[in-house]
Design an enzyme around this catalytic site. Structure first.
Site, mmCIF file in Angstrom:
data_model
loop_
_atom_site.group_PDB
_atom_site.id
_atom_site.type_symbol
_atom_site.label_atom_id
_atom_site.label_comp_id
_atom_site.label_asym_id
_atom_site.label_seq_id
_atom_site.Cartn_x
_atom_site.Cartn_y
_atom_site.Cartn_z
ATOM 1 N N ASP A 156 10.201 0.472 1.636
ATOM 2 C CA ASP A 156 9.640 1.344 0.793
ATOM 3 C C ASP A 156 10.042 1.353 -0.549
ATOM 4 O OD1 ASP A 156 8.801 3.631 -0.502
ATOM 5 O OD2 ASP A 156 9.481 5.039 0.791
ATOM 6 N N ASP A 181 7.465 1.849 7.684
ATOM 7 C CA ASP A 181 6.727 1.597 8.939
ATOM 8 C C ASP A 181 6.585 3.035 9.631
ATOM 9 O OD1 ASP A 181 9.462 1.605 9.595
ATOM 10 O OD2 ASP A 181 9.160 0.416 11.241
ATOM 11 N N VAL A 193 -5.396 -14.766 -7.500
ATOM 12 C CA VAL A 193 -5.630 -14.045 -6.372
ATOM 13 C C VAL A 193 -7.109 -14.316 -5.707
ATOM 14 C CG1 VAL A 193 -4.240 -12.412 -7.143
ATOM 15 C CG2 VAL A 193 -6.615 -12.055 -7.544
ATOM 16 N N SER A 239 -11.507 -1.469 -0.341
ATOM 17 C CA SER A 239 -10.224 -1.545 0.245
ATOM 18 C C SER A 239 -10.435 -2.191 1.575
ATOM 19 C CB SER A 239 -9.488 -0.265 0.495
ATOM 20 O OG SER A 239 -9.013 0.113 -0.846
ATOM 21 N N ASN A 275 -13.672 0.525 -6.854
ATOM 22 C CA ASN A 275 -14.825 1.205 -6.245
ATOM 23 C C ASN A 275 -15.510 1.964 -7.459
ATOM 24 O OD1 ASN A 275 -14.189 0.142 -4.030
ATOM 25 N ND2 ASN A 275 -13.267 2.145 -3.180
ATOM 26 N N HIS A 325 -3.851 5.623 3.641
ATOM 27 C CA HIS A 325 -4.780 4.491 3.370
ATOM 28 C C HIS A 325 -4.041 3.258 3.777
ATOM 29 C CE1 HIS A 325 -6.385 1.430 0.278
ATOM 30 N NE2 HIS A 325 -7.376 2.057 0.579
ATOM 31 N N PRO A 355 -0.925 5.004 18.139
ATOM 32 C CA PRO A 355 -1.194 4.005 19.419
ATOM 33 C C PRO A 355 -2.027 2.869 19.122
ATOM 34 C CG PRO A 355 -2.537 6.201 19.358
ATOM 35 C CD PRO A 355 -1.438 5.911 18.225
ATOM 36 N N ASP A 356 -2.812 2.680 18.205
ATOM 37 C CA ASP A 356 -3.398 1.319 17.906
ATOM 38 C C ASP A 356 -2.519 0.485 17.200
ATOM 39 O OD1 ASP A 356 -5.539 2.582 19.312
ATOM 40 O OD2 ASP A 356 -6.725 2.988 17.507
ATOM 41 N N ASP A 411 0.773 -1.148 0.116
ATOM 42 C CA ASP A 411 0.102 0.175 0.110
ATOM 43 C C ASP A 411 0.892 1.109 0.113
ATOM 44 O OD1 ASP A 411 -2.294 1.664 0.615
ATOM 45 O OD2 ASP A 411 -3.287 -0.020 0.784
#
Length: 453
Positions: free
Chosen positions: A83, A91, A212, A259, A197, A98, A72-73, A64
């Site tokens: 990357d 990270d 897939v 997504s 979408n 997204h 925090p989650d 992504d």
């Protein structure tokens, strides 16, 4: 090889997640968890699911726009990753939203006392391997010239057993991308992709690629979301309307999109991979398919349906129902690249040698090899010279009673053609289509309520 079109996060327009309330004030932490309707008793019944599996020990790669591992989650659940748009790890995303949202739906663990606040993912003990293949949420331009093939191979080689690809390229996959999907299949990695979408009746890269698991979106009532793309490749559906998730910088968002549905299916796959470590990727998909359900309005559809696939996922049923493992491939199609490479003849040869193949150009009409013919001709010529020499020597020596005609030639038997080399391709046993109604979908939901597990 790279593509030069636009690769979009499959969430849609504004922030690649079809942000529904992008300008709304951030809700309080307590209301965040309350707004996660897919986790409720009337939907996934997450507390019940977590009594069976939490995804512990499973790594899910998120291909992504990067992930904010400091949210925090998500603290402690995000690996460094890579990357592919600028180098370094993936990270510590500070701009794009997204990828963080998808990671939180998969492995968010909340925060505060007992983790009661913030976003909880469906597989809260899974690890996230962020792989940044999008330079920005809204997509990449031709100047970026990126594709996801290298990122997918990286994910496979770095421990992911499930790969979440909530992206939509808008065109057909390249050869390199198909080969990367085939590589994932060979390494027993389940690749889950978003349908897109646009409300369009055709799926594009990567959802259109064989191998897939393509996912569409449904709402609280289990009815397909109006903007969910559809087509014969669609396999499953999951919640994709009014989905609360985390975003970069410690905040939250509310969105619609395939997504989000894809992230929930990836999380369900992680739960199953933790519970059933001996099952293949195809057999994991099989459990999700065999326990999927349909809303009452879709009663009588022939499955798989182009809008629903086999229906929306029911994680608890997938974890607990008695379902035979089935074939290794399950409902997943064989990747095109893998099928073509396994059947292609060898075309390599040593320097100065000939190319080995099964064509008639390398043998005569009787099946006799060229090398054998040459050897026989040389042998006959040598034998003829020997006979002539013996005759000459006999005449010179006056030995006229010597053997007349020299040595007899061996009998010329027919050359026995050998059967063709190589193994024969076994007959392709296609995935058996499910009956019109899933065996575990007998309980239809009342309007506006997600079916029970």
């Amino acid at each position: 090889m790279t593509f030069t079109g636009t690769l979009r996060a499959a969430g849609g327009a504004a922030l690649a997640g079809a942000l529904l309330f992008g300008t709304a004030p951030v809700a309080s932490a307590d209301s965040i968890r309350d707004s996660q309707w897919p986790l409720a008793v009337t939907a996934f019944d997450a507390e019940k699911v977590w009594g069976v599996s939490t995804g512990k020990g499973v790594t899910v790669a998120v291909l992504d726009s990067g992930v904010d591992g400091t949210h925090p989650d998500l603290t402690g659940s995000v690996l460094p990753g890579k990357d592919f748009t600028g180098g370094g790890t993936a990270d510590r995303e500070t701009v794009n939203v997204h990828g963080t949202a998808m990671a939180s739906l998969i492995a968010g663990h909340g925060h505060g006392s007992g983790g009661a606040d913030g976003v909880m993912g469906l597989a809260p003990d899974a690890k996230i391997l962020p792989v940044k293949v999008l330079a920005q949420d809204s997509g990449i331009t031709s100047a970026d010239s990126l594709d996801y093939a290298a990122g997918l191979r990286y994910a496979v080689d770095h421990g992911a057993s499930v790969v979440n690809m909530s992206i939509d390229a808008g065109f057909d996959p390249s050869v390199e991308e198909e080969q990367a999907i085939a590589y994932a299949a060979e390494k027993d990695v389940l690749v889950v992709t978003a349908a897109g979408n646009d409300g369009a009746g055709n799926l594009t890269d990567p959802a259109s690629a064989p191998g897939v698991l393509a996912v569409g979106a449904v709402g609280k009532d289990g009815v397909v979301w109006e903007k969910s793309n559809y087509g014969p490749q669609l396999m499953l559906a999951a919640p994709g309307e009014y989905i609360r998730s985390a975003k970069t910088g410690g905040g939250y968002r509310l969105a619609n999109g395939t997504s989000d549905a894809t992230a929930y299916v990836s999380a369900a796959a992680a739960l199953l991979r933790a519970k059933f470590p001996d099952l293949t990727a195809g057999q994991i998909a099989n459990r999700l398919v065999k326990t999927a359900s349909l809303p009452s309005s879709a009663k009588g559809l022939s499955l798989p349906d182009k809008h629903y696939g086999y229906g929306f996922i029911r994680p608890y049923s997938a974890l607990t129902k008695g379902i035979s493992a089935g074939s290794k491939q399950g409902p997943l199609k064989t990747p095109t690249a893998a099928a073509s490479s396994s059947n292609s003849p060898s075309t390599s040869a040593a320097a100065g040698g000939s190319v080995a193949n099964n064509s008639s150009s390398s043998s005569d009409s009787s099946g006799m090899g060229t090398g054998v013919i040459v050897a026989i001709v040389i042998g006959v010529l040598v034998l003829a010279l020997v006979i002539m020499l013996i005759i000459v020597l006999s005449k010179r020596g006056g030995r006229r009673n010597g053997p007349g005609g020299g040595f007899p030639l061996p009998p010329q038997g027919d050359w026995q053609q050998q059967p063709p080399n190589g193994w024969q391709q076994p007959p392709a046993g296609g995935y058996q289509q499910q009956p019109q109604h899933n065996p575990y979908a007998s309980q239809q939901p009342p309007p506006g309520q997600w079916p029970n597990q």
